[in-house]
Structure formats: structure tokens, C-alpha cells
Design an enzyme around this catalytic site. Structure first.
Site, PDB file in Angstrom:
ATOM      1  N   TYR A   1       0.868  -1.177   0.000  1.00 25.41           N
ATOM      2  CA  TYR A   1       0.000   0.000   0.000  1.00 25.41           C
ATOM      3  C   TYR A   1       0.903   1.225   0.000  1.00 25.41           C
ATOM      4  O   TYR A   1       1.648   1.456   0.946  1.00 25.41           O
ATOM      5  CB  TYR A   1      -0.902   0.014   1.238  1.00 25.41           C
ATOM      6  CG  TYR A   1      -2.097  -0.892   1.135  1.00 25.41           C
ATOM      7  CD1 TYR A   1      -3.351  -0.388   0.801  1.00 25.41           C
ATOM      8  CD2 TYR A   1      -1.979  -2.258   1.369  1.00 25.41           C
ATOM      9  CE1 TYR A   1      -4.457  -1.216   0.704  1.00 25.41           C
ATOM     10  CE2 TYR A   1      -3.080  -3.096   1.276  1.00 25.41           C
ATOM     11  CZ  TYR A   1      -4.316  -2.572   0.948  1.00 25.41           C
ATOM     12  OH  TYR A   1      -5.403  -3.401   0.852  1.00 25.41           O
TER      13      TYR A   1
ATOM     14  N   MET B   1     -11.663  -8.509   2.875  1.00 27.48           N
ATOM     15  CA  MET B   1     -12.379  -7.260   3.109  1.00 27.48           C
ATOM     16  C   MET B   1     -13.850  -7.469   2.762  1.00 27.48           C
ATOM     17  O   MET B   1     -14.208  -8.390   2.037  1.00 27.48           O
ATOM     18  CB  MET B   1     -11.810  -6.123   2.261  1.00 27.48           C
ATOM     19  CG  MET B   1     -10.468  -5.598   2.713  1.00 27.48           C
ATOM     20  SD  MET B   1      -9.990  -4.115   1.768  1.00 27.48           S
ATOM     21  CE  MET B   1      -8.486  -3.654   2.635  1.00 27.48           C
TER      22      MET B   1
ATOM     23  N   HIS C   1     -16.594  -4.535  -3.002  1.00 25.84           N
ATOM     24  CA  HIS C   1     -15.172  -4.870  -2.876  1.00 25.84           C
ATOM     25  C   HIS C   1     -14.903  -5.927  -1.805  1.00 25.84           C
ATOM     26  O   HIS C   1     -15.256  -5.766  -0.633  1.00 25.84           O
ATOM     27  CB  HIS C   1     -14.385  -3.598  -2.528  1.00 25.84           C
ATOM     28  CG  HIS C   1     -12.909  -3.817  -2.437  1.00 25.84           C
ATOM     29  ND1 HIS C   1     -12.114  -4.056  -3.533  1.00 25.84           N
ATOM     30  CD2 HIS C   1     -12.070  -3.832  -1.373  1.00 25.84           C
ATOM     31  CE1 HIS C   1     -10.856  -4.199  -3.152  1.00 25.84           C
ATOM     32  NE2 HIS C   1     -10.805  -4.078  -1.841  1.00 25.84           N
TER      33      HIS C   1
ATOM     34  N   HIS D   1      -6.274  -1.642  -6.436  1.00 32.23           N
ATOM     35  CA  HIS D   1      -7.226  -0.537  -6.322  1.00 32.23           C
ATOM     36  C   HIS D   1      -6.491   0.771  -6.063  1.00 32.23           C
ATOM     37  O   HIS D   1      -5.324   0.788  -5.657  1.00 32.23           O
ATOM     38  CB  HIS D   1      -8.296  -0.799  -5.246  1.00 32.23           C
ATOM     39  CG  HIS D   1      -7.806  -0.692  -3.826  1.00 32.23           C
ATOM     40  ND1 HIS D   1      -7.766  -1.764  -2.966  1.00 32.23           N
ATOM     41  CD2 HIS D   1      -7.359   0.362  -3.101  1.00 32.23           C
ATOM     42  CE1 HIS D   1      -7.321  -1.375  -1.784  1.00 32.23           C
ATOM     43  NE2 HIS D   1      -7.058  -0.080  -1.841  1.00 32.23           N
TER      44      HIS D   1
END
Length: 748
Positions: free
Chosen positions: A260, A524, A449, A294
Site C-alpha cells: 500500500y 475485506m 469490494h 485498487h
């Protein structure tokens, strides 16, 4: 004499029959084995106008298209959703047959398939269904309508349409779910004479599957007028500008499959007054499609210029969720844009925009990219990101983006070896009551998602004790294809409404517990909704409390003060750590207990800005009481024009509609039985040897008038099974026999 007349009439009837197709004929053998010449279904021309409307297949504005086999680009699909059906066109690099189908999971079994080809300039099409890894079976009821087709030296082109719901048990109802489009092609047409298998196996290189959203979603206009780059200071009032947010040749780590990365950006210098963002596109560096999972863009909570922000802009970026992240970046907590793998981007409805205002808003924005490198490839550099389109021509209302679901956390548990485990993330009535205006918000798009084992996601909508239709739903979720669900009529969510992000997972292939978190292997359950008017909330999450987690795995008490936690009771689990207990727990016997507790147990609530929960920690949330649960309408009504979908659940409660459904079904059944009964056995046997579900075209002398009142050229209309009753033949044969007897009596 009578014999001669009888034979003459019989010849006329047989010739007439050879140009008709009848729905009431029971096909005893595989119709795919019947030759074109035997079936009598040869096309009179290659193009037909669409029945029931004025749209010409040759001039259709195909607003959606994709190559199913990219990057080979041998098979291109075009489609156009309409009110009751979808138009399709396939352009395939072959002069043989084409296979096209819809599947929920990408497999042949249970799929809805058509096979089409062009022979001697004449197109053919058959509706089939998959049962296994073998030649698809021809449907008795043909529901893919052939509109036209042709071939040239390199390609075959077919055009066809399908109703969303055909009410055929061998067809799939086309919904707003993700569909796996399965495709195949071969260099040869099906065999023209009867054989054990009429279609030659296509082979592995000429087949594949691709996820596609067939129903409507907002697309970027084909030509954005007066596009200017964000560095332009001389802009027109109506100009559409763009601002690129991109990574700076970010190198992916070789020893970690998940990254990330957060990078800071400053508002373009040419924006001196308020502007509106109207859409965004992904910018994916060539060859790096598989690494981009994403992208999220946040507005930072800072007014005017700031030395710390200015310094961070000059850096390549920072790890997002690490303790070492600069404090200034933690203030970037207002979500303004979200993109996920497989999506082409989103443009907002007319009159809606997101504000960029250097006078009263922030000057700084942070982009978060989730990189996925499952095979630990080395030397991967990336400069991907997001392109924001904006304009000085302000829209009437301002949009916002809200994340609803389960806060990424280890307390989100998914047991191993389960085919369908359900998790719930809540945006409670207290949160919506606190942040939503009196008239509520209007949701116009959503991204659903989850990660690798997600199979179904929906955003449920509860008002009081009544469950309304889901705001967004995908029963065929694909981790690799997370396209926006555009809501054509925005859904109004009022203060006091309760939203539930519900995710269903399949963990059959996993031997260990899956926990919530940020990596791709963790899970998630989030729904990003686009809405208006904008409110001061960017997240509305929940997570099970520790008490709920313990109870869901049969633990009644843990020892205090021990890290990691150790079980105290019950005695048969005593002295196990939680991690050890998760591994040893008998999930096959206790999965129902787990599901019941996670559904009814308490949960912590987080709503407001990211990292700034606004509900007091001592106020736990509970699953709302639902006395009227929403149920998706099932079944079909048979009317004048065939099968149509049922009304919604509330409408079906009306007695007059229930009576109408029963009457329509009985009427259809009586008509079907009458047609079968009125067919003489000799005619039935004659038809069963020559009928086939292949669709053809008939040349009609009907004309269309242009707006100037002039006659247009004769049109071609598609014909199919079921247009004429078999009783016509029975009546004709009766007349023939009476005439023969009468004439014979006169001459004798």
C-alpha cells in the site's frame, strides 16, 4: 382421380410446411444433427431489422465493446442494453462457427450458450445450454434471436438479441451481476449432414472466458469537448480539463506480495477558483495491469499552503498503514474517488460534481495504491494512477464518496473449508441519523469490494423494521473485475436508515482461518457508494467486539492480562491461545453457531472521517430487527407477448395480481395442450423429421416510411419457432380430404 387430387394437396401442404417452424413439435432427436437442407431453415438474406422497434441493426450505436481474448484480439464483443433486452454483435476472426455464452462461474455446466455460423452467405443460430465439458445441448425453446450476419475473407459477424428474462429453465436471467462470458470459435462450420456430433471441438487455443457487466453503467463520453491539460491557465467556461495523479516509478518489493503506497499531490496551480470533478479514469502503465488492485484518492484536512505538505510533495511517497507514516498524511481522510481492478472508470450524472476549491477547501490530496505481486516478480516499476476530469462550469449538486462495511481488522473471521460463510458490516441508524440531512442522500453508483474468496456482495437497506430492495448486489462477484454498479434511478437513504454490507465467501480451498486485513490473502467486505448531496462522513464501518469473536468460537472466558490471549473456559479448550484454537476448532460441527453469533452479536461502530470514529466506544451496535424481509421476485407471468418477469414482492401481495398470474399460466397451458392434441400423428412424425431450432430470415414485403413520408426499401424480419400453430396443418388436411371425397363422388 381422388388419389391424384389428394397427392396434389399433400404436396402443397408439405411445401408450405417446409417454410414454417412450429413450437409444438416435440423434438425426439438432437436437432443439431439435422442438416440445413433437411430443416428448411435457410436464410433468405443476411440482415434483418429488429422486430418491435425502429432501430436498425446496421446503424446501432454500440455503446459498449470489448475484446474477449485480449491481447490476441480475435474475438470482439459489442452490446447495447435496452429496456427489455440486450442487443449483441460478435466480430470473430474465423470463417467457421462461433460459440458465445453466459456463465455464473466460467464453467460449461449450467451455462447459457448460442452457436452461430454463416454458410453460403446465410446466417444460422442455435440456442443451447451446457451440461458438462461436451457439446452443448440444443434448447427446445429458442430464446436467442438472430438479427443478421455475414462473413468476409477473414471474419464472421453475427448480430442477435436476448430478453433479460426468458423464463426458460435452461436460460440464465441476465441481471446486474458480473457475468463470465464464455467464448469459442473454429475454422469450420457445423457438419451439414446428420452425425454423432455436429460441431467440431474448438480446441484450447480458441476458447476462453472474460468477466463483463452487461447491464448499464456510466461510460466516458466518446468525445470530451475542449479537453485541456491541467497546466492550462486559459480555459473556456465549458472546457473539460484533466489532472493526472501518478506514482513516480515506484519499485515493487521482491519479498512481499502486497504494498500500500501513499503519495501526496497539490492542487494544480491553474485552479484559482471553485471547480468540479465530473469523472475519473484509471491510468495503468502498459504491462502492469496485473499489479494494480485498487486506487483511492483522499482530500487532506488542511487549509492553505503548509511547509510539511510542501516537503512531502517532493518525495516519492510512503507506506500507507505503517507507524512511520508522516503525521500530515493521517489528516488525508476524506475519500473523493475510488477505483478497483477491472473497472474502466466513472463519470457522474449530469448536474453532479465533486468540489475542488482552493479558497475554502484543501490544497492537498493523497493517492493510495494497493499493489498486488503474488508471484514476487522482481524489477517491477510502476507509474500508474488516476486521471481526474474537472470543469469550471459548476454542477448543481455536490457529490461525496462513502465507504460502508467491515473495518479491515483481524476480528473479521472466515472459517476454513466452507462453501458459503456470510459476514456483515454495518452503517447503523445512529450514524445516518447524525450525518445525513433531513431529505437524506441519493446513491447513484457503487463499487462492491472483497478479496480472493469473495463470491457474493450486496448492500442491504433497512428502514425501520422493513427491508427495502438492495442498493447494489453482485451474486457472481469476481475479484479480478470490480466494475461500478450504476444506479439509474438514485436510491434515497434517509437519516435513521440502516445499511448492511453483506459478503459471502467460499473458503473450501483453505485449510486455515482467513482474517480481515489489507493484504490480498486477507479479506475485506466494503462497498464504496457515490452519492449526493455531500455530507461530512467518508466511512461508516463496524467490526465484531471481542466478546462476539470469543462467543462465535465457543469461548466463554479468557485469562486477563495474557498476551496473546489464552482461553480459560470451557475446560475442553482451556490454555489454548486463540490462534491455536482457530486451527483446532471443529468448524464442520460448529459453523451454525459461528454464523448465528456473528449475525446477532454486538459490534463496534466507526463513522465519520477515517481514523476519527464519532460514536462513543461504550455504545455497541446490534443487527437491526427486520419484520419484513425483502425477497427477490421469482418466477414468470405468461401474457400476450410471452413470458415477463414478475412484479416486485409488494405488488404480488395484491390478490388481483395473484389471480392474474394463475389465469395466465392456465391459459398458456391449455393453449399448449390444444396445439399438441390437434396435431395429427402423421403430421407430427413428418414435422419431427424435418424441424430444427435453427433460426432463419423470411423476406417480407412490408415497407417502412421515413420522416419525409417516402417509402423505404423492403425490410427483413426475423422469424423463429412458435409463430404459427400446428392446427393450421390439421385444418388444411381436413379440407383436402373433404374436397377429394366430394370430387370423387361427382366424377363417379
Amino acid at each position: 382421380m381422388s388419389a391424384i387430387i389428394c397427392c396434389t394437396f399433400l404436396t402443397l401442404i408439405i411445401n408450405l410446411e417446409s417454410n414454417m417452424v412450429f413450437s409444438s413439435v416435440a423434438i425426439e432427436s438432437d436437432p443439431s444433427e439435422i442438416s440445413d437442407e433437411q430443416s428448411g431453415n435457410r436464410s433468405a438474406n443476411v440482415v434483418a431489422n429488429i422486430v418491435e422497434d425502429d432501430e436498425d441493426v446496421l446503424t446501432v450505436n454500440w455503446n459498449q465493446r470489448t475484446f474477449l481474448d485480449h491481447p490476441q484480439n480475435n474475438y470482439e464483443l459489442f452490446w447495447k442494453p435496452r429496456t427489455h433486452d440486450i442487443l449483441f454483435r460478435v466480430d470473430v476472426r474465423t470463417k467457421g462457427y462461433i460459440g458465445f455464452g453466459l456463465s455464473k462461474n466460467g464453467r460449461m455446466a449450467g451455462s447459457d450458450i448460442l452457436v452461430g455460423w454463416v454458410r453460403d452467405g446465410q446466417p444460422f443460430l442455435q440456442d443451447r445450454h451446457g451440461t458438462s465439458r461436451s457439446e452443448p445441448t440444443v434448447d427446445r425453446k429458442q430464446d436467442w434471436f438472430l438479427l443478421g450476419g455475414w462473413e468476409n475473407e477473414t471474419h464472421t459477424v453475427l448480430m442477435f438479441r436476448r430478453d433479460y428474462d426468458t423464463c426458460d429453465r435452461y436460460d440464465l436471467k441476465i441481471t446486474n451481476d458480473t457475468w463470465r462470458v464464455i467464448y469459442a470459435f473454429h475454422g469450420d462450420d457445423p457438419k451439414p449432414s446428420p452425425s454423432a456430433n455436429s460441431i467440431v471441438y474448438h480446441g484450447k487455443p480458441n476458447r476462453g472466458v472474460k468477466s463483463v457487466l452487461l447491464t448499464k453503467h456510466v461510460l466516458k463520453p466518446e468525445a470530451l469537448p475542449n479537453i485541456q491539460k491541467s497546466t492550462s491557465f486559459e480555459e473556456d467556461e465549458d472546457a473539460i480539463l484533466f489532472w493526472d495523479l501518478r506514482s513516480s516509478k515506484m519499485t515493487l518489493p521482491e519479498d512481499d506480495d502486497t504494498l500500500y503506497w501513499c503519495k501526496l499531490f497539490k492542487l494544480p496551480a491553474n485552479i484559482k477558483s471553485k471547480h468540479h470533478i465530473i469523472g475519473h479514469d484509471p491510468i495503468i502503465q502498459e504491462g502492469n495491469d496485473g499489479y494494480m488492485h485498487h486506487v483511492l484518492v483522499y482530500e487532506c484536512q488542511n487549509l492553505g499552503e503548509d511547509e510539511e505538505f510542501e516537503r512531502l510533495i517532493e518525495t516519492e511517497g510512503h507506506l500507507c498503514y505503517e507507524p512511520t507514516i508522516p503525521l500530515a498524511l493521517k489528516s488525508c481522510d476524506k475519500l473523493i474517488a475510488a477505483w478497483a481492478i477491472g473497472s474502466k472508470g466513472l463519470f457522474m450524472p449530469d448536474g453532479v460534481g465533486y468540489p475542488l476549491d482552493p479558497l475554502s477547501g484543501s490544497m492537498y490530496f493523497m493517492m493510495e495504491i494497493h499493489y498486488d505481486n503474488p508471484y514476487l516478480q522482481d524489477d517491477v516499476q510502476d507509474s500508474s494512477g488516476l486521471r481526474l476530469y474537472y470543469t469550471r462550469n459548476l454542477r448543481k449538486v455536490e457529490a461525496g464518496v462513502l465507504s460502508v462495511g467491515i473495518d479491515p481488522n483481524w476480528k473479521h473471521l472466515i472459517p476454513p473449508k466452507q462453501t458459503a460463510t456470510i459476514s456483515y458490516g454495518h452503517c447503523t441508524d445512529k450514524c445516518t441519523q447524525k450525518f445525513f440531512p433531513e431529505d437524506g442522500i441519493n446513491v447513484f453508483a457503487a463499487i462492491l469490494h472483497s478479496h480472493l474468496i469473495g463470491r457474493k456482495i450486496q448492500l442491504r437497506h433497512i428502514r425501520g423494521e422493513t427491508e427495502l430492495p438492495p442498493i447494489a448486489i453482485d451474486n457472481n462477484y469476481d475479484f479480478e473485475y470490480q466494475e461500478y454498479r450504476v444506479i439509474e434511478i438514485p436510491v434515497n437513504v434517509l437519516p435513521g436508515d440502516h445499511l448492511i454490507a453483506e459478503c459471502t465467501y467460499n473458503s473450501r480451498a483453505r485449510d486455515r482461518m482467513t482474517q480481515g486485513g489489507f493484504t490480498t490473502r486477507e479479506e475485506m467486505c466494503l462497498v464504496f457508494i457515490y452519492y449526493y448531496p455531500q455530507v461530512d462522513m467518508s466511512m461508516c464501518h463496524s467490526i465484531p467486539t471481542l466478546a462476539t469473536v470469543h462467543a462465535s468460537v465457543g469461548v466463554t472466558e479468557v485469562w486477563t492480562g495474557r498476551i496473546p490471549a489464552v482461553i480459560k473456559s470451557p475446560a475442553n479448550y482451556a490454555n489454548r491461545s486463540l490462534a491455536e484454537h482457530f486451527a483446532k476448532y471443529d468448524w464442520s460441527r460448529n459453523i451454525k453457531l459461528y454464523q448465528d453469533v456473528t449475525r446477532t452479536g454486538s459490534f463496534d461502530v466507526f463513522c465519520g472521517k477515517h481514523g476519527q470514529p464519532s460514536i462513543p466506544e461504550d455504545e455497541f451496535g446490534r443487527f437491526p430487527v427486520i419484520t419484513s424481509k425483502y425477497e427477490e421476485p421469482k418466477g414468470c407471468i405468461w401474457g400476450r407477448h410471452g413470458a415477463t418477469s414478475l412484479p416486485n414482492a409488494e405488488e404480488m401481495k395484491k390478490p388481483e395480481l395473484q389471480n392474474k398470474e394463475r389465469k395466465e399460466r392456465k391459459k398458456h397451458q391449455r393453449k399448449k395442450e390444444r396445439n399438441m392434441t390437434n396435431t395429427p400423428s402423421s403430421v407430427s412424425s413428418l414435422l419431427s423429421s424435418s424441424s430444427s431450432p435453427e433460426q432463419r430470415f423470411e423476406f417480407h414485403s412490408s415497407t417502412r416510411r421515413t420522416t419525409e413520408g417516402q417509402q423505404d426499401a423492403p425490410s427483413f424480419t426475423a422469424s423463429r419457432m412458435g409463430e404459427l400453430p400446428t392446427s393450421f396443418l390439421a385444418f388444411s388436411l381436413s379440407i383436402m380430404l373433404i374436397a377429394a371425397v366430394t370430387i370423387d363422388a361427382v366424377f363417379n
